[in-house]
Enzyme design. Sequence first.
Site, PDB file in Angstrom:
ATOM      1  N   MET A  39       0.835  -1.199   0.000  1.00 56.09           N
ATOM      2  CA  MET A  39       0.000   0.000   0.000  1.00 56.09           C
ATOM      3  C   MET A  39       0.874   1.255   0.000  1.00 56.09           C
ATOM      4  SD  MET A  39      -3.423  -0.877   2.098  1.00 56.09           S
ATOM      5  CE  MET A  39      -2.760  -0.718   3.732  1.00 56.09           C
ATOM      6  N   LEU A  42       6.695   3.234   1.341  1.00 54.88           N
ATOM      7  CA  LEU A  42       7.595   2.083   1.458  1.00 54.88           C
ATOM      8  C   LEU A  42       8.672   2.312   2.511  1.00 54.88           C
ATOM      9  CD1 LEU A  42       8.099   1.137  -2.322  1.00 54.88           C
ATOM     10  CD2 LEU A  42       6.380   0.283  -0.700  1.00 54.88           C
ATOM     11  N   HIS A  46       9.076  -3.361   3.449  1.00 51.63           N
ATOM     12  CA  HIS A  46       8.634  -3.575   2.065  1.00 51.63           C
ATOM     13  C   HIS A  46       9.839  -3.865   1.157  1.00 51.63           C
ATOM     14  CE1 HIS A  46       5.397  -0.546   3.345  1.00 51.63           C
ATOM     15  NE2 HIS A  46       4.701  -1.626   3.058  1.00 51.63           N
ATOM     16  N   SER A 195       4.065   1.299   7.800  1.00 50.93           N
ATOM     17  CA  SER A 195       3.748   2.632   7.263  1.00 50.93           C
ATOM     18  C   SER A 195       2.995   3.447   8.312  1.00 50.93           C
ATOM     19  CB  SER A 195       2.887   2.499   6.007  1.00 50.93           C
ATOM     20  OG  SER A 195       3.551   1.694   5.062  1.00 50.93           O
ATOM     21  N   ARG A 196       2.224   2.758   9.161  1.00 50.70           N
ATOM     22  CA  ARG A 196       1.423   3.467  10.172  1.00 50.70           C
ATOM     23  C   ARG A 196       2.277   4.031  11.305  1.00 50.70           C
ATOM     24  NH1 ARG A 196      -2.701  -0.609   8.577  1.00 50.70           N
ATOM     25  NH2 ARG A 196      -4.484   0.591   7.833  1.00 50.70           N
TER      26      ARG A 196
END
Length: 293
Positions: A39, A42, A46, A195-196
Amino acid sequence: MLPRTTFEFMELHGTVDGFRAALDGERCSGRTIGLVPTMGALHDGHLSLVRRAAKECDVVATTIFVNPLQFGPDEDLERYPRDLEGDRSAAEAAGSDYLFVPSEREMYPREPKAHVTVTTTEDGLEAASRPGHLDGVATVVTKLFALTGPCRAYFGEKDHEQLEVVRALVTDLSFPVEVVSCPTVRAPDGLALSSRNAYLTADERHAAPVLYRALEAGQACLESGERDPTVVSRVMSDLVGTEPSVRLVYAEARPGDVEWRLFVAAHVGVARLIDTLAVPVCAAPVDTVTAGR
Ligand code: AMP
């Protein structure tokens, strides 16, 4: 493996037709394709998937799509971090040959009538905590498989239930895809990259590694000979409870034949974070108990 296609630059695609045609060409030339669905925003987690795919496949296709189907109505779809320029250079540097970044309209030109549901999630913690989330994942992964035609697809162990869902998809729907699971990449203090994590304030970032410390405490408990999942789960939830700014969603120890698996999820500020650890032990046949739900 065939000699790697030497792209001077990674190819960026925004349309299903363009991306599919490019990869059809690669497959017709006999090249193996490694798919890395993401999503975006990166990070090194990832990129570890991209690097692994680049080692094992002739061609690497990374996808970035913030899939609305896998977000609940009160979740963070609108504010999910996005950084296309940063992602583009990071993916290319890690060895990606194609980057597919479709718009929502491109992926779902109309309200989808076909959805994929996977029932392996019946006793899943994420499945219970985020209704519809894993079906949204299953649907978009099916679609990405259909339009990429990958030989291998790379997923992170951190999202363990997602991995199980993808494995079930591949087995039950006979996708000609090898699913490769990749270890969780962590910050030096143990926090799983996500990412969060970008949502965290400095204080929250300081508190967030308690998730990993809870998994380590569960592991230590098992290594000391404890075999009652209630006790192990409680040790983990108590440890998360030592950080007042962290709100536990679940902490659970699940026995298995070869290894136990420990799971934890918590809200840290607006970020909902999850983590998991496999602990190889000779497990006793006992029931599963969840603490903190
Ligand atoms: P996401 O963009 O969060 O949907 O993640 C895309 C893929 O990267 C999924 O297969 C994740 O499991 C994987 N992933 C996310 N974080 C990590 C991490 N810290 N280490 C390894 N893989 C990860």
